[in-house]
Motif scaffolding. Sequence first.
Motif, PDB file in Angstrom:
ATOM      1  N   GLY A 108       0.814  -1.208   0.000  1.00 32.86           N
ATOM      2  CA  GLY A 108       0.000   0.000   0.000  1.00 32.86           C
ATOM      3  C   GLY A 108       0.846   1.257   0.000  1.00 32.86           C
ATOM      4  O   GLY A 108       2.067   1.205   0.010  1.00 32.86           O
ATOM      5  N   MET A 109       0.144   2.360  -0.014  1.00 30.90           N
ATOM      6  CA  MET A 109       0.785   3.679  -0.037  1.00 30.90           C
ATOM      7  C   MET A 109       1.542   3.900   1.280  1.00 30.90           C
ATOM      8  O   MET A 109       0.981   3.711   2.359  1.00 30.90           O
ATOM      9  N   ASP A 110       2.810   4.289   1.179  1.00 30.31           N
ATOM     10  CA  ASP A 110       3.634   4.516   2.374  1.00 30.31           C
ATOM     11  C   ASP A 110       2.973   5.505   3.331  1.00 30.31           C
ATOM     12  O   ASP A 110       2.518   6.558   2.906  1.00 30.31           O
ATOM     13  N   GLY A 111       2.911   5.148   4.592  1.00 25.21           N
ATOM     14  CA  GLY A 111       2.413   6.070   5.605  1.00 25.21           C
ATOM     15  C   GLY A 111       0.905   6.148   5.702  1.00 25.21           C
ATOM     16  O   GLY A 111       0.382   6.867   6.540  1.00 25.21           O
ATOM     17  N   CYS A 112       0.188   5.390   4.866  1.00 29.23           N
ATOM     18  CA  CYS A 112      -1.283   5.448   4.903  1.00 29.23           C
ATOM     19  C   CYS A 112      -1.806   4.408   5.898  1.00 29.23           C
ATOM     20  O   CYS A 112      -1.572   3.210   5.730  1.00 29.23           O
ATOM     21  N   ILE A 113      -2.530   4.875   6.917  1.00 31.17           N
ATOM     22  CA  ILE A 113      -2.958   3.935   7.959  1.00 31.17           C
ATOM     23  C   ILE A 113      -3.973   2.923   7.422  1.00 31.17           C
ATOM     24  O   ILE A 113      -4.004   1.779   7.875  1.00 31.17           O
ATOM     25  N   PHE A 114      -4.785   3.320   6.474  1.00 30.01           N
ATOM     26  CA  PHE A 114      -5.770   2.358   5.950  1.00 30.01           C
ATOM     27  C   PHE A 114      -5.085   1.311   5.071  1.00 30.01           C
ATOM     28  O   PHE A 114      -5.480   0.140   5.080  1.00 30.01           O
ATOM     29  N   CYS A 115      -4.049   1.715   4.323  1.00 27.83           N
ATOM     30  CA  CYS A 115      -3.265   0.710   3.584  1.00 27.83           C
ATOM     31  C   CYS A 115      -2.607  -0.257   4.564  1.00 27.83           C
ATOM     32  O   CYS A 115      -2.544  -1.468   4.303  1.00 27.83           O
ATOM     33  N   LYS A 116      -2.139   0.272   5.690  1.00 29.18           N
ATOM     34  CA  LYS A 116      -1.518  -0.602   6.707  1.00 29.18           C
ATOM     35  C   LYS A 116      -2.539  -1.601   7.245  1.00 29.18           C
ATOM     36  O   LYS A 116      -2.209  -2.752   7.543  1.00 29.18           O
ATOM     37  N   GLN A 143      -7.173  -1.062  -2.882  1.00 30.98           N
ATOM     38  CA  GLN A 143      -6.196  -0.296  -3.673  1.00 30.98           C
ATOM     39  C   GLN A 143      -6.255   1.168  -3.256  1.00 30.98           C
ATOM     40  O   GLN A 143      -7.347   1.762  -3.232  1.00 30.98           O
ATOM     41  N   HIS A 144      -5.120   1.743  -2.924  1.00 33.06           N
ATOM     42  CA  HIS A 144      -5.108   3.110  -2.414  1.00 33.06           C
ATOM     43  C   HIS A 144      -5.535   4.130  -3.467  1.00 33.06           C
ATOM     44  O   HIS A 144      -5.066   4.119  -4.598  1.00 33.06           O
ATOM     45  N   CYS A 145      -6.439   5.009  -3.073  1.00 30.70           N
ATOM     46  CA  CYS A 145      -6.668   6.262  -3.790  1.00 30.70           C
ATOM     47  C   CYS A 145      -7.156   7.220  -2.718  1.00 30.70           C
ATOM     48  O   CYS A 145      -7.618   6.798  -1.651  1.00 30.70           O
ATOM     49  N   ALA A 160      -6.344  10.218   4.209  1.00 34.18           N
ATOM     50  CA  ALA A 160      -6.329  10.428   2.753  1.00 34.18           C
ATOM     51  C   ALA A 160      -6.321   9.103   1.987  1.00 34.18           C
ATOM     52  O   ALA A 160      -5.504   8.886   1.085  1.00 34.18           O
ATOM     53  N   HIS A 161      -7.185   8.203   2.389  1.00 35.54           N
ATOM     54  CA  HIS A 161      -7.462   6.957   1.651  1.00 35.54           C
ATOM     55  C   HIS A 161      -8.982   6.922   1.549  1.00 35.54           C
ATOM     56  O   HIS A 161      -9.663   6.948   2.580  1.00 35.54           O
ATOM     57  N   LEU A 162      -9.487   6.865   0.323  1.00 34.02           N
ATOM     58  CA  LEU A 162     -10.939   6.937   0.121  1.00 34.02           C
ATOM     59  C   LEU A 162     -11.688   6.006   1.077  1.00 34.02           C
ATOM     60  O   LEU A 162     -11.319   4.838   1.238  1.00 34.02           O
TER      61      LEU A 162
HETATM   62 ZN    ZN Z   1      -4.023   3.998   1.566  1.00 34.23          ZN
END
Ligand code: ZN
Length: 146
Positions: free
Chosen positions: A9-17, A54-56, A105-107
């Motif tokens: 996932g996107m670096d630093g994004c808590i929802f991707c984590k 998928q991150h956006c 900033a993750h939809l």
């Molecule tokens: Zn994300």
Amino acid sequence: MGAAPREKGMDGCIFCKMVEGEIPATKVYEDKAVLAFLDIGPISDGHTLVIPKQHCATVHECDPQVLAETSARLGRIAEAVVAATDADGYNVLSNNGAAAGQVVAHLHFHIIPRKMGDRVFTQWPSYKYKKGQMEDIAVRIRSHLK
Ligand code: ZN
Ligand code: AMP
């Protein structure tokens, strides 16, 4: 050579984590495209967040296919949230951009169960357009959609 690196996932994004299982989530639904989990700071019991894996960042930046897959799950998840919380209704909302109150900033789509008269949202600050203003704004929006 080893196996190709797993797409992360996107670096630093808590929802991707959360999607990656790197930080905990109280999951209520998961499939190949979306994850749904309880909001850690609910505004009503059962307040759920639905995210694409998928991150956006926002609705307009999201790949239309990813957006379609995510929104296609909302009805089934909302129905389950309502049944589990004995709600009378629910709000589905998405904050897009800091000005709209987006913090992560993750939809994501909030599903907020509601009870009749619960006063969770006490204000809907509607007003009336000035004469001609409504059509002017519609013309401007339509020009961006050409
Ligand atoms: Zn994300
Ligand atoms: P928004 O203001 O639309 O960006 O909302 C972000 C939401 O994410 C807020 O309602 C937070 O309570 C929620 N949130 C932030 N971190 C977590 C977390 N670790 N687990 C669950 N929900 C979270």
